[in-house]
Write a protein that holds these residues in place. Structure first.
Motif, mmCIF file in Angstrom:
data_model
loop_
_atom_site.group_PDB
_atom_site.id
_atom_site.type_symbol
_atom_site.label_atom_id
_atom_site.label_comp_id
_atom_site.label_asym_id
_atom_site.label_seq_id
_atom_site.Cartn_x
_atom_site.Cartn_y
_atom_site.Cartn_z
ATOM 1 N N THR A 37 -4.030 3.229 -6.417
ATOM 2 C CA THR A 37 -5.322 2.964 -5.959
ATOM 3 C C THR A 37 -6.547 3.444 -6.898
ATOM 4 O O THR A 37 -7.741 3.217 -6.658
ATOM 5 N N GLU A 38 -6.115 4.305 -7.978
ATOM 6 C CA GLU A 38 -7.190 4.712 -8.996
ATOM 7 C C GLU A 38 -6.915 3.575 -10.038
ATOM 8 O O GLU A 38 -6.607 4.147 -10.885
ATOM 9 N N ASP A 64 0.849 -1.269 -0.103
ATOM 10 C CA ASP A 64 -0.066 0.024 -0.079
ATOM 11 C C ASP A 64 0.719 1.299 0.253
ATOM 12 O O ASP A 64 0.354 2.573 -0.034
ATOM 13 N N VAL A 106 -8.542 -3.103 -3.796
ATOM 14 C CA VAL A 106 -8.156 -1.736 -3.297
ATOM 15 C C VAL A 106 -6.964 -1.109 -4.005
ATOM 16 O O VAL A 106 -6.644 0.067 -3.884
ATOM 17 N N GLY A 107 -6.327 -1.917 -4.910
ATOM 18 C CA GLY A 107 -5.173 -1.136 -5.474
ATOM 19 C C GLY A 107 -4.621 -2.252 -6.566
ATOM 20 O O GLY A 107 -5.009 -3.373 -6.739
ATOM 21 N N ALA A 161 -2.772 -5.541 1.344
ATOM 22 C CA ALA A 161 -2.145 -4.493 1.175
ATOM 23 C C ALA A 161 -0.791 -4.402 2.145
ATOM 24 O O ALA A 161 0.072 -3.390 1.952
#
Length: 212
Positions: free
Chosen positions: A9-10, A4, A134-135, A105
């Motif tokens: 993340t987008e 993380d 989440v990513g 993450a």
């Protein structure tokens, strides 16, 4: 560092019902080689890649095989089921790769690098504790760490020494990602040397031989 710390993340995703044509257009438009496929609840369903599209996008050209009638006929038959309907896949759910290798993450980046190399992967989806996407961590994200400036690396080394070294820390220099420790305090414990080696961008750690 953890996943993380560097993950994107987008992340642009597609659903299982997305058309193959739309996915092909998105891959070209966004200059990526694959996209995560997520369900309505955000859980990961699979990955769709250029290779998945190639598997359905290259039907034999009869002009190239004009003198091989039997082979062409046999290949054409493979694409039609008993009802005479074409088996061409039209939505992502029918061509996506699954199951997908994923990570959490809090995963160590060194572990992600080993997974990517051993599995020949270019990206890893990152999931939360509920298996929601989440990513995404790519090889480029990891390579980017090697491009960190020597000044940034030196700052991180100094911080590690401050946090973990009770005595006067050694002098340090960083050139092209290689850290050199000097002075009487350079003989650091193995654990501390391991922490320095784990700093993103560090290529090697050199400790000059100490006089006896």
């Amino acid at each position: 560092m953890r996943a993380d710390d560097v993950m994107t993340t987008e992340v642009y995703c597609v659903g299982p019902e997305t058309s193959v044509k739309e996915v092909a257009t998105l891959l070209l438009r966004r200059h990526v080689r694959g996209l995560p496929v997520v369900n309505a609840d955000g859980t990961l369903a699979g990955m769709v890649t250029e290779a998945d599209l190639l598997a359905i996008g290259c039907a034999p050209d009869p002009r190239r095989h004009a003198r091989r009638d039997l082979i062409v006929a046999g290949m054409a038959a493979d694409h039609v089921d008993a009802s005479g309907r074409s088996e061409d896949r039209r939505i992502v759910a029918e061509i996506m790769s699954t199951p997908v290798v994923t990570a959490r993450a809090d995963a160590d980046l060194a572990d992600l690098a080993r997974i990517m190399l051993s599995r020949h992967l270019t990206r890893l989806p990152i999931l939360d504790d509920h298996n929601r996407l989440v990513g995404l961590v790519s090889r480029r994200d990891l390579v980017r760490l090697l491009a960190r400036t020597d000044a940034d690396i030196a700052d991180d080394v100094r911080q590690v020494l401050v946090d973990w070294c009770a005595e006067v820390p050694p002098a340090i220099s960083v050139v092209d990602g290689e850290v050199t420790l000097a002075g009487p305090a350079a003989a650091l414990p193995d654990l501390l040397l391991a922490l320095i080696r784990a700093i993103p961008g560090v290529i090697a750690v050199h400790v000059p031989a100490q006089p006896r």
